[in-house]
Write an enzyme that holds these catalytic residues in place. Structure first.
Site, short mmCIF file in Angstrom:
data_model
loop_
_atom_site.label_atom_id
_atom_site.label_comp_id
_atom_site.label_asym_id
_atom_site.label_seq_id
_atom_site.Cartn_x
_atom_site.Cartn_y
_atom_site.Cartn_z
N TYR A 62 0.76 -0.98 -0.28
CA TYR A 62 -0.04 0.18 -0.23
C TYR A 62 0.89 1.34 0.00
O TYR A 62 2.10 1.18 0.06
CB TYR A 62 -1.10 0.06 1.17
N HIS B 241 6.18 -0.72 1.06
CA HIS B 241 5.98 0.29 0.12
C HIS B 241 6.92 -0.02 -1.01
O HIS B 241 8.29 -0.27 -0.77
CB HIS B 241 6.27 1.47 0.65
#
Ligand code: C5P
Length: 243
Positions: free
Chosen positions: A165, A215
């Site tokens: 995410y 990430h």
């Protein structure tokens, strides 16, 4: 996946939101304060490339200064400034905020909303057997909750599902693109030695943001660089000659 987790608990989420909204002030003054002049904003990520940059004055001269997570200003004013208007955080990265600073909660899981409710009610608490920081000092009239739909939009359209995410920094930057007329971006990416540490760390090989693997730092930096190339943002990468 975080977002699916949030969706699958919809009724519980709805209940948590309505309880939370009862504890929140009725009006949020952020958009009311919009004046007709061009709104200039600084988004300040936590990269070590801020060290020795002397960007402090430039950052403080903006209308909005958006910081995130464990960002510190005390002792680093020359490079990062001292003004903050919005501070993005989630419970694990929470810190005390000054007066008039908007706490922007980025909820990654339903319990984060419960955490905020406790913060607003000034309660100390134990969540999931982990002691989180609380109560924190924050202006309860200035709380903003980052909407999960906007989170999903960033994940779908901007980071294109690279990484599990988007990072807090990416979410803050896209938020800035939507509320600011002119956006200056500081403290993102590696420093001149290729390290990804935070500006307040001495461990240059730390690079917490990159090494977690949650990430996709490379993809996010490519997006940010592209935005700078097409003139949507001004990107400040540290002063030439600084370590
Ligand atoms: O590490 P932390 O998540 O607190 O940093 C805030 C944001 O700053 C990150 O989410 C990332 O977008 C950005 N950052 C960066 N390069 C670093 C450190 C942080 O781009 N070296």
């Amino acid at each position: 996946m975080v977002l699916k987790g949030l969706q699958s608990r919809r009724p519980r989420m709805r209940m948590m939101y309505s309880r939370l909204f009862e504890t929140m002030p009725k009006f949020n003054s952020v958009e009311n304060s919009r004046s007709c002049h061009c709104r200039r904003c600084a988004i300040v990520g936590n990269s070590g490339n801020l060290k020795g940059s002397s960007y402090g004055q430039l950052i403080d001269s903006q209308d909005y200064v958006i910081r995130m997570n464990r960002a510190v200003t005390k002792g680093y004013e020359l490079d990062v400034g001292k003004k903050t208007t919005h501070h993005f955080m989630y419970p694990e990265s929470a810190k005390d905020l000054g007066a008039n600073v908007h706490l922007v909660l980025v909820p990654f899981k339903p319990l984060d909303l419960l955490w905020l409710e406790n913060v607003l009610l000034n309660r100390n608490f134990l969540l999931m057997f982990r002691k989180l920081k609380g109560p924190i000092t924050a202006d309860r009239d200035k709380v903003i909750i980052f909407h999960p739909v906007f989170f999903k939009y960033v994940h779908d359209k901007w980071t294109e599902h690279y990484g599990k995410y988007p990072s807090t920094g990416m979410l803050a930057l896209i938020f800035g693109l939507h509320i600011c007329d002119q956006l200056s971006v500081f403290g993102y990416g590696w420093d001149r030695q290729g390290n990804w540490h935070h500006y307040w760390e001495n461990n240059r090989l730390g690079g917490a943001f990159r090494v977690t693997g949650v990430h996709n730092a490379t993809f996010e930096m490519n997006v940010i660089t592209r935005l700078a190339e097409i003139g949507k943002i001004q990107l400040y990468r540290g002063r030439p000659g600084t370590p």
